[in-house]
Enzyme design. Sequence first.
Site, mmCIF file in Angstrom:
data_model
loop_
_atom_site.group_PDB
_atom_site.id
_atom_site.type_symbol
_atom_site.label_atom_id
_atom_site.label_comp_id
_atom_site.label_asym_id
_atom_site.label_seq_id
_atom_site.Cartn_x
_atom_site.Cartn_y
_atom_site.Cartn_z
ATOM 1 N N VAL A 154 37.488 54.576 86.348
ATOM 2 C CA VAL A 154 38.713 53.862 85.953
ATOM 3 C C VAL A 154 39.569 54.729 85.020
ATOM 4 O O VAL A 154 40.788 54.858 85.213
ATOM 5 C CB VAL A 154 38.371 52.511 85.285
ATOM 6 C CG1 VAL A 154 39.641 51.767 84.928
ATOM 7 C CG2 VAL A 154 37.516 51.657 86.215
ATOM 8 N N GLU A 173 43.443 42.509 82.119
ATOM 9 C CA GLU A 173 43.765 42.217 83.524
ATOM 10 C C GLU A 173 42.781 42.875 84.478
ATOM 11 O O GLU A 173 42.412 42.298 85.516
ATOM 12 C CB GLU A 173 45.193 42.709 83.837
ATOM 13 C CG GLU A 173 45.676 42.400 85.224
ATOM 14 C CD GLU A 173 45.674 40.902 85.522
ATOM 15 O OE1 GLU A 173 46.508 40.195 84.955
ATOM 16 O OE2 GLU A 173 44.830 40.443 86.322
ATOM 17 N N ILE A 230 43.915 42.806 91.710
ATOM 18 C CA ILE A 230 44.563 41.501 91.888
ATOM 19 C C ILE A 230 44.996 40.986 90.507
ATOM 20 O O ILE A 230 44.156 40.886 89.615
ATOM 21 C CB ILE A 230 43.600 40.462 92.505
ATOM 22 C CG1 ILE A 230 43.049 40.966 93.834
ATOM 23 C CG2 ILE A 230 44.293 39.125 92.681
ATOM 24 C CD1 ILE A 230 42.002 40.029 94.444
ATOM 25 N N GLY A 248 28.358 55.015 98.463
ATOM 26 C CA GLY A 248 28.990 54.865 97.142
ATOM 27 C C GLY A 248 29.645 53.508 96.938
ATOM 28 O O GLY A 248 30.347 53.301 95.946
ATOM 29 N N GLU A 266 26.043 50.486 93.554
ATOM 30 C CA GLU A 266 25.455 51.324 92.504
ATOM 31 C C GLU A 266 24.017 51.671 92.874
ATOM 32 O O GLU A 266 23.370 50.966 93.645
ATOM 33 C CB GLU A 266 25.415 50.534 91.190
ATOM 34 C CG GLU A 266 26.741 49.984 90.732
ATOM 35 C CD GLU A 266 27.584 51.027 90.025
ATOM 36 O OE1 GLU A 266 27.012 51.999 89.523
ATOM 37 O OE2 GLU A 266 28.813 50.861 89.995
ATOM 38 N N ASP A 268 27.575 40.242 87.942
ATOM 39 C CA ASP A 268 28.947 40.751 87.802
ATOM 40 C C ASP A 268 29.961 39.653 88.163
ATOM 41 O O ASP A 268 30.942 39.437 87.447
ATOM 42 C CB ASP A 268 29.094 41.967 88.734
ATOM 43 C CG ASP A 268 30.485 42.542 88.722
ATOM 44 O OD1 ASP A 268 30.866 43.137 87.712
ATOM 45 O OD2 ASP A 268 31.199 42.390 89.745
ATOM 46 N N LYS A 319 32.853 37.584 85.682
ATOM 47 C CA LYS A 319 34.269 37.378 86.032
ATOM 48 C C LYS A 319 34.592 35.885 86.103
ATOM 49 O O LYS A 319 35.659 35.446 85.663
ATOM 50 C CB LYS A 319 34.577 38.065 87.362
ATOM 51 C CG LYS A 319 34.412 39.579 87.283
ATOM 52 C CD LYS A 319 34.464 40.192 88.658
ATOM 53 C CE LYS A 319 34.207 41.680 88.618
ATOM 54 N NZ LYS A 319 33.967 42.253 89.956
ATOM 55 N N GLY A 354 37.603 50.073 92.275
ATOM 56 C CA GLY A 354 38.072 51.400 92.648
ATOM 57 C C GLY A 354 39.091 51.912 91.635
ATOM 58 O O GLY A 354 39.704 51.134 90.897
HETATM 59 N N1 LIG Z 1 34.748 51.184 88.778
HETATM 60 C C1 LIG Z 1 35.476 50.139 89.100
HETATM 61 O O1 LIG Z 1 35.945 50.020 90.226
HETATM 62 C C2 LIG Z 1 35.762 49.068 88.074
HETATM 63 C C3 LIG Z 1 36.562 47.967 88.448
HETATM 64 C C4 LIG Z 1 36.885 46.997 87.493
HETATM 65 C C5 LIG Z 1 36.373 47.137 86.214
HETATM 66 N N2 LIG Z 1 35.566 48.199 85.889
HETATM 67 C C6 LIG Z 1 35.078 48.289 84.526
HETATM 68 O O2 LIG Z 1 35.653 49.428 83.913
HETATM 69 C C7 LIG Z 1 34.753 49.989 82.979
HETATM 70 C C8 LIG Z 1 34.524 51.458 83.328
HETATM 71 O O3 LIG Z 1 33.942 51.547 84.607
HETATM 72 P P1 LIG Z 1 33.831 52.937 85.403
HETATM 73 O O4 LIG Z 1 33.443 52.578 86.784
HETATM 74 O O5 LIG Z 1 35.038 53.777 85.179
HETATM 75 O O6 LIG Z 1 32.574 53.569 84.661
HETATM 76 P P2 LIG Z 1 32.071 55.085 84.733
HETATM 77 O O7 LIG Z 1 32.657 55.794 85.901
HETATM 78 O O8 LIG Z 1 30.603 55.047 84.562
HETATM 79 O O9 LIG Z 1 32.718 55.739 83.407
HETATM 80 C C9 LIG Z 1 32.287 55.418 82.132
HETATM 81 C C10 LIG Z 1 32.903 56.414 81.150
HETATM 82 O O10 LIG Z 1 32.492 56.073 79.830
HETATM 83 C C11 LIG Z 1 32.064 57.252 79.163
HETATM 84 N N3 LIG Z 1 31.083 56.917 78.142
HETATM 85 C C12 LIG Z 1 29.847 56.389 78.302
HETATM 86 N N4 LIG Z 1 29.244 56.238 77.100
HETATM 87 C C13 LIG Z 1 30.127 56.689 76.186
HETATM 88 C C14 LIG Z 1 30.096 56.826 74.775
HETATM 89 N N5 LIG Z 1 29.029 56.441 74.071
HETATM 90 N N6 LIG Z 1 31.184 57.344 74.162
HETATM 91 C C15 LIG Z 1 32.270 57.724 74.852
HETATM 92 N N7 LIG Z 1 32.362 57.622 76.190
HETATM 93 C C16 LIG Z 1 31.299 57.119 76.843
HETATM 94 C C17 LIG Z 1 31.476 58.126 80.245
HETATM 95 O O11 LIG Z 1 31.458 59.474 79.794
HETATM 96 P P3 LIG Z 1 30.990 60.693 80.767
HETATM 97 O O12 LIG Z 1 32.073 60.799 81.821
HETATM 98 O O13 LIG Z 1 30.975 61.872 79.876
HETATM 99 O O14 LIG Z 1 29.660 60.293 81.307
HETATM 100 C C18 LIG Z 1 32.473 57.874 81.391
HETATM 101 O O15 LIG Z 1 33.583 58.732 81.264
HETATM 102 C C19 LIG Z 1 33.503 49.102 83.030
HETATM 103 O O16 LIG Z 1 33.594 48.106 82.051
HETATM 104 C C20 LIG Z 1 33.588 48.474 84.404
HETATM 105 O O17 LIG Z 1 32.923 47.236 84.473
HETATM 106 C C21 LIG Z 1 35.263 49.166 86.791
#
Ligand SMILES: NC(=O)c1ccc[n+]([C@@H]2O[C@H](COP(=O)([O-])OP(=O)(O)OC[C@H]3O[C@@H](n4cnc5c(N)ncnc54)[C@H](OP(=O)(O)O)[C@@H]3O)[C@@H](O)[C@H]2O)c1
Length: 428
Positions: free
Chosen positions: A15, A129, A136, A187, A190, A201, A205, A302
């Site tokens: 994200v 949001e 959405i 992918g 998870e 999850d 929501k 995504g």
């Molecule tokens: N992925 C989706 O499609 C999606 C959709 C809606 C909501 N979300 C929400 O958005 C959030 C992020 O999701 P994501 O999929 O982007 O996760 P992600 O790809 O796992 O990214 C997490 C990020 O947080 C960093 N991080 C982890 N621990 C940390 C710490 N202690 N200090 C600083 N940075 C730290 C990681 O660093 P590194 O890169 O160095 O490992 C990484 O850059 C979550 O709450 C998720 O539920 C995700």
Amino acid sequence: MTRPLSIGIAGLGTVGGGVLRLLRENADIVAARAGRPLAVTAVSARDRSRDRGVGGLHWYDDPVALARDPAIDVVVELIGGSDGPALALVQAALAAGKPVVTANKALLAVHGAALAEAADARSVPLAFEAAVAGGIPAIKALREGLAGNRISRVAGILTGTCNYILTVMREHGREFADVLAEAQALGYAEADPSFDIDGIDAAHKLAILAALAFGRPVDFSAVHIEGIRAISALDIGFATELGYRIKLLGIAQRTAAGIKQRVHPCLIPVGVPIARVDGVYNAVVAEGDFVGRIMLEGRGAGAGPTASAVVADLIDLSRGRLTPVWGAAPGALSPLPAVPIAAHRGPYYLRLMVVDRPGVIADVTAALRDHGVSLESMLQRGRSPAEAVPVVLITHDTGEAAMRAALDRIGALDAVLEPPALIRIESG
Ligand SMILES: NC(=O)c1ccc[n+]([C@@H]2O[C@H](COP(=O)([O-])OP(=O)(O)OC[C@H]3O[C@@H](n4cnc5c(N)ncnc54)[C@H](OP(=O)(O)O)[C@@H]3O)[C@@H](O)[C@H]2O)c1
């Protein structure tokens, strides 16, 4: 033009990377809509050595330190997790009087009530949001677009991973474990898929949607949760034959006794719009007393869709559009009681594997009759004397407790060979 809005982003994964890209590629229209440029000036992630194209920006190893940077106007939390660094960061930012944007549904579902009090006490925005249904605009729709309505029900397909798995199972007649393994390889799921496929999850929501819809403090612990592990290709096939789709729905309803919140697989008539939302798509349905029923559909996850939602919040903040976190001040929220799943009432799909011999169906229907369960229809497949054959029963509206009691008796019959499959039927 006014001075840029200075943004600090903690979390540069899927994200965070998407937000950086959107702000770069759409900088002109975003600035026009925000009334000033949105400039990312500081970032934080775990691994500083990875090239993320953020050279020149202020780097923080500790996200809490980023929240305290006086040069930052807005903190964007994209780390994830209900506790740990994400919670510490959001608490620190609110304490420092800085607006927060987050995509973190787990954090909001578990700590949303306390965080909202901290935010509202200081009149600091906490925007989320992106936390529900990705791209959405479900939060804005419920909190602002439908603000004049009494909402009676909000429901949704809230996890793209589950919807993808159920769709592929139906289209190709494949079993759950097989499709899950493929989704992981692609992918879409998870490595540890339990949060998604066990419904947690979606429940995070749903708790957020229910708080907004009914003006009550967010209450994740009140959500009844069932996932999709037990759904078989056989049941999906029967559902199709009977004119239904099987979907994992999150449903929150206002009833005379209080608020019912549940996440579980449902049979939905195929003619209902949400039944035809397939693949990784999400949908949110809301029913209001003046608007009637509306449905929003789109990509629930995504980099692109989620970044779209995060940036919409940043534009709102830049424009000074401030709404209380849950739509009304914490003191104006009403503590409506939670209604347990045991009080649920509705029709059910029941599938048994029974030995094909005389008297078995009579025993099953006697157990149902004795618990006041009446049948709408029955389907029996194949004739293989003394072998296992599936029997499908559709009930009229039945109380959950009566259904469970009947099921205990049916499950104990010698001729019933596997644990019965029970799926609630919903109107969509
Ligand atoms: N992925 C989706 O499609 C999606 C959709 C809606 C909501 N979300 C929400 O958005 C959030 C992020 O999701 P994501 O999929 O982007 O996760 P992600 O790809 O796992 O990214 C997490 C990020 O947080 C960093 N991080 C982890 N621990 C940390 C710490 N202690 N200090 C600083 N940075 C730290 C990681 O660093 P590194 O890169 O160095 O490992 C990484 O850059 C979550 O709450 C998720 O539920 C995700």
